[in-house]
Design a protein around this motif. Structure first.
Motif, short mmCIF file in Angstrom:
data_model
loop_
_atom_site.label_atom_id
_atom_site.label_comp_id
_atom_site.label_asym_id
_atom_site.label_seq_id
_atom_site.Cartn_x
_atom_site.Cartn_y
_atom_site.Cartn_z
N VAL A 90 0.85 -1.20 0.00
CA VAL A 90 0.00 0.00 0.00
C VAL A 90 0.88 1.25 0.00
O VAL A 90 0.62 2.21 -0.72
N LEU A 91 1.93 1.21 0.79
CA LEU A 91 2.85 2.35 0.89
C LEU A 91 3.56 2.62 -0.43
O LEU A 91 3.91 3.76 -0.73
N ARG A 92 3.74 1.58 -1.23
CA ARG A 92 4.43 1.68 -2.51
C ARG A 92 3.81 2.75 -3.40
O ARG A 92 4.50 3.45 -4.14
N GLU A 93 2.50 2.86 -3.35
CA GLU A 93 1.80 3.81 -4.21
C GLU A 93 1.95 5.25 -3.73
O GLU A 93 1.69 6.18 -4.48
N LYS A 94 2.38 5.44 -2.48
CA LYS A 94 2.38 6.77 -1.90
C LYS A 94 3.76 7.40 -1.76
O LYS A 94 3.88 8.55 -1.37
N ILE A 95 4.82 6.63 -2.06
CA ILE A 95 6.17 7.16 -1.91
C ILE A 95 6.96 6.93 -3.20
O ILE A 95 6.56 6.17 -4.06
N TYR A 96 8.10 7.58 -3.26
CA TYR A 96 9.02 7.34 -4.35
C TYR A 96 9.92 6.20 -3.91
O TYR A 96 10.85 6.38 -3.12
N LYS A 97 9.66 5.01 -4.40
CA LYS A 97 10.28 3.78 -3.91
C LYS A 97 11.70 3.54 -4.39
O LYS A 97 12.40 2.70 -3.86
N ASN A 102 14.68 6.17 1.09
CA ASN A 102 13.33 5.65 1.34
C ASN A 102 13.35 4.14 1.52
O ASN A 102 12.64 3.61 2.37
#
Length: 173
Positions: A90-97, A102
């Motif tokens: 879920v976090l993948r969609e919200k950050i620059y991975k 990061n």
């Protein structure tokens, strides 16, 4: 369909290699009783690179392997790793991975969250002497250790895993 089977077999073989590597080299990687959790780092890597579904499936299998090789209550690690794969996905969609900072931060936070989940589950559902002090003396240093190995492990996994060779389907595989 063949792509999914090949990808599954490839990931399963990588998981087996990680388990063997972590088991055989545990004494070499040990720093004062603390050693990295390579399966946890792999779950985070999978969820960051392929999303929720792959993160959850990888977490399920890695947790099942940990449960089968340890004396912990059955399903404890499987559920915890599955939850971890979901939340990182879920976090993948919200950050620059792709930023190294990061990636390190997510692995450190994931290790801390995983340790807290295990500690809470054991405290609530199992009579044990494991407490928050054990988590602070083992979990926090393990999180830092996992963070320290994140970039080399992610680099190796980028070279080993053929994520880009398999065209994505609607499920994200």
């Amino acid at each position: 369909m063949l792509n999914k089977i090949l990808l599954f077999l490839w990931v399963a073989s990588v998981i087996c290699v990680i388990v063997i590597f972590q088991t055989v080299l545990q004494k070499i990687l040990d720093i004062r009783g603390i050693f990295p959790d390579l399966l946890l780092v792999f779950v985070v890597y999978s969820a960051l690179n392929k999303g929720i579904e792959v993160g959850m499936v990888t977490g399920f299998f890695c947790g099942s392997i940990i449960d089968s090789l340890s004396l912990s209550p059955a399903g404890l690690n499987m559920l915890s790793m599955l939850m971890l794969g979901y939340f990182v996905g879920v976090l993948r969609e919200k950050i620059y991975k792709d930023k190294p900072f990061n990636q390190i931060l997510i692995v450190i936070i994931s290790t801390i969250v995983y340790g807290l989940i295990i500690t809470i589950f054991i405290k609530v559902f199992h009579s044990s002497n494991r407490n928050i002090l054990n988590f602070l003396t083992i979990g926090i240093p393990e999180a830092i250790y996992n963070g320290a190995i994140t970039l080399p492990v992610f680099y190796l996994l980028d070279k080993i895993l053929p994520w880009k060779r398999f065209k994505p389907t609607i499920y994200g595989y």
